[in-house]
Design an enzyme around this catalytic site. Structure first.
Site, PDB file in Angstrom:
ATOM      1  N   SER A 267       6.304  -4.972  -1.091  1.00 11.49           N
ATOM      2  CA  SER A 267       6.143  -3.605  -1.581  1.00 11.49           C
ATOM      3  C   SER A 267       6.249  -2.615  -0.408  1.00 11.49           C
ATOM      4  CB  SER A 267       4.819  -3.492  -2.339  1.00 11.49           C
ATOM      5  OG  SER A 267       4.748  -2.302  -3.062  1.00 11.49           O
ATOM      6  N   TRP A 268       5.209  -1.793  -0.156  1.00 15.22           N
ATOM      7  CA  TRP A 268       5.255  -0.886   0.988  1.00 15.22           C
ATOM      8  C   TRP A 268       5.574  -1.633   2.269  1.00 15.22           C
ATOM      9  CZ3 TRP A 268       5.677   3.202   3.913  1.00 15.22           C
ATOM     10  CH2 TRP A 268       5.091   3.199   5.198  1.00 15.22           C
TER      11      TRP A 268
ATOM     12  N   HIS B  56       6.255  -6.695 -10.447  1.00 11.71           N
ATOM     13  CA  HIS B  56       6.082  -6.313  -9.042  1.00 11.71           C
ATOM     14  C   HIS B  56       5.385  -7.421  -8.266  1.00 11.71           C
ATOM     15  CE1 HIS B  56       6.303  -3.181  -6.010  1.00 11.71           C
ATOM     16  NE2 HIS B  56       5.025  -3.348  -5.709  1.00 11.71           N
TER      17      HIS B  56
ATOM     18  N   ASP C 252      10.076  -4.977 -12.954  1.00 13.66           N
ATOM     19  CA  ASP C 252       9.284  -4.126 -12.061  1.00 13.66           C
ATOM     20  C   ASP C 252       9.553  -2.667 -12.422  1.00 13.66           C
ATOM     21  OD1 ASP C 252       7.999  -2.802 -10.037  1.00 13.66           O
ATOM     22  OD2 ASP C 252       8.751  -4.094  -8.436  1.00 13.66           O
TER      23      ASP C 252
ATOM     24  N   GLY D 100       0.827  -1.207   0.000  1.00 16.74           N
ATOM     25  CA  GLY D 100       0.000   0.000   0.000  1.00 16.74           C
ATOM     26  C   GLY D 100       0.863   1.260   0.000  1.00 16.74           C
TER      27      GLY D 100
END
Length: 297
Positions: free
Chosen positions: A100-101, A279, A251, A29
């Site tokens: 990711s985040w 990703h 990515d 996120g």
């Protein structure tokens, strides 16, 4: 639900072996949420006590960011939330897997509480740096000029795209917020479109989910993820924590330069680049599972 002093209530869940090695999953996120729980497949349920939570402001945690709780949502607050959950579950230390985040949050937590982290397994690596934010909101528009023109058409000269959208998503006019969230969702679904597993269509099916996600992402990115200094500059402090970095060469949203720089600055880390994925592809998740398993043996 874990109650916090400011009134936030965080959804958390455990699965696997109650006496197994503790392992925490941090979703992407900001604002992605746990979803349907597919993250659990990456952990051996016989070996791990698997912990997941919807980070504050999203998923099944309440209130949502767009319900008056955006200002209280910062990286230091999330770190404190994780510590409160660890203490609530009486866990001494845990392996942390972020995507990711979730990688950024995992790194920030490990730097704040190194004695509470046994290992880090980071997939689709981000560190929340200003260069990464400018890339994903500005520079990568050179690859997707049509979509970026749509995104940036209303941005005043001399204003960063991220700052403009962070303001729009706080506008008192619901129509302005809705249009900004729709534009942001369109951009999100575009800059991941070179991933071999990409599916066309909106990233979030409901207007409310789109607005909450966009509000959280732009809030964090406009504030450089609320990091006092770049995480890569502090990576040497992680020398006593083993880590595996797994990233797709394709990515385009987060170029491989980020995990490469992090690996170079972090003694004891190992970098795996998957040549034909973007990703967070299937092969990346297979290697993630192997890395987590290896730390459990």
């Amino acid at each position: 639900m874990l109650g916090r002093p400011d009134g936030a209530r965080l959804y958390w869940e455990t699965s696997g072996n109650p006496t197994g090695r503790p392992a925490l999953y941090l979703h992407g996120g900001p604002g992605g949420g746990l979803g349907r729980g597919g993250y659990r497949r990456r952990f051996d349920p016989d070996r791990h006590l698997i912990v997941g939570l919807d980070q504050r402001g999203c998923g099944r945690s309440i209130p949502w960011a767009i319900d008056g709780a955006l200002d209280a949502n910062t990286t230091p607050a999330l770190i404190d939330d994780l510590e409160a959950l660890r203490e609530h579950l009486a866990i001494d230390a845990w392996l942390i897997h972020g995507v990711s985040w979730g990688c950024t949050l995992a790194l920030a937590y490990a730097l704040a509480h190194p004695g509470r982290v046994t290992a880090l397994v980071l997939t689709a690596v981000t560190t929340g740096g200003r260069d990464e934010i400018d890339w994903i909101t500005e520079s990568v528009g050179a690859v997707f000029p049509e979509a970026w023109h749509r995104l940036a058409a209303s941005v005043p000269p001399g204003t960063r795209v991220i700052d403009h959208y962070a303001r729009l998503l706080r506008d008192p006019d619901a129509a302005v917020r809705r249009d900004a969230a729709d534009a942001w969702d369109d951009w999100e679904s575009t800059h991941i479109s070179l991933d071999p597993a990409w599916q066309p269509g909106p990233r979030h099916s409901s207007a409310r989910e789109r607005e909450n996600f966009a509000a959280l992402v732009t809030h964090y990115w406009a504030h450089d993820c609320f990091l006092a200094e770049p995480l890569i500059d502090r990576a040497g402090e992680l020398a006593q924590i083993p880590g595996v970095l797994i990233h797709g060469r394709r990515d385009i949203s987060g170029p491989a330069i980020t995990p490469w720089r992090l690996h170079r600055a972090w003694p004891g880390s190992r970098l795996e680049i998957i040549e034909d994925e973007g990703h967070g592809g299937n092969r990346e998740m297979e290697l993630t599972t192997r890395a987590i398993d290896a730390f459990a043996h």
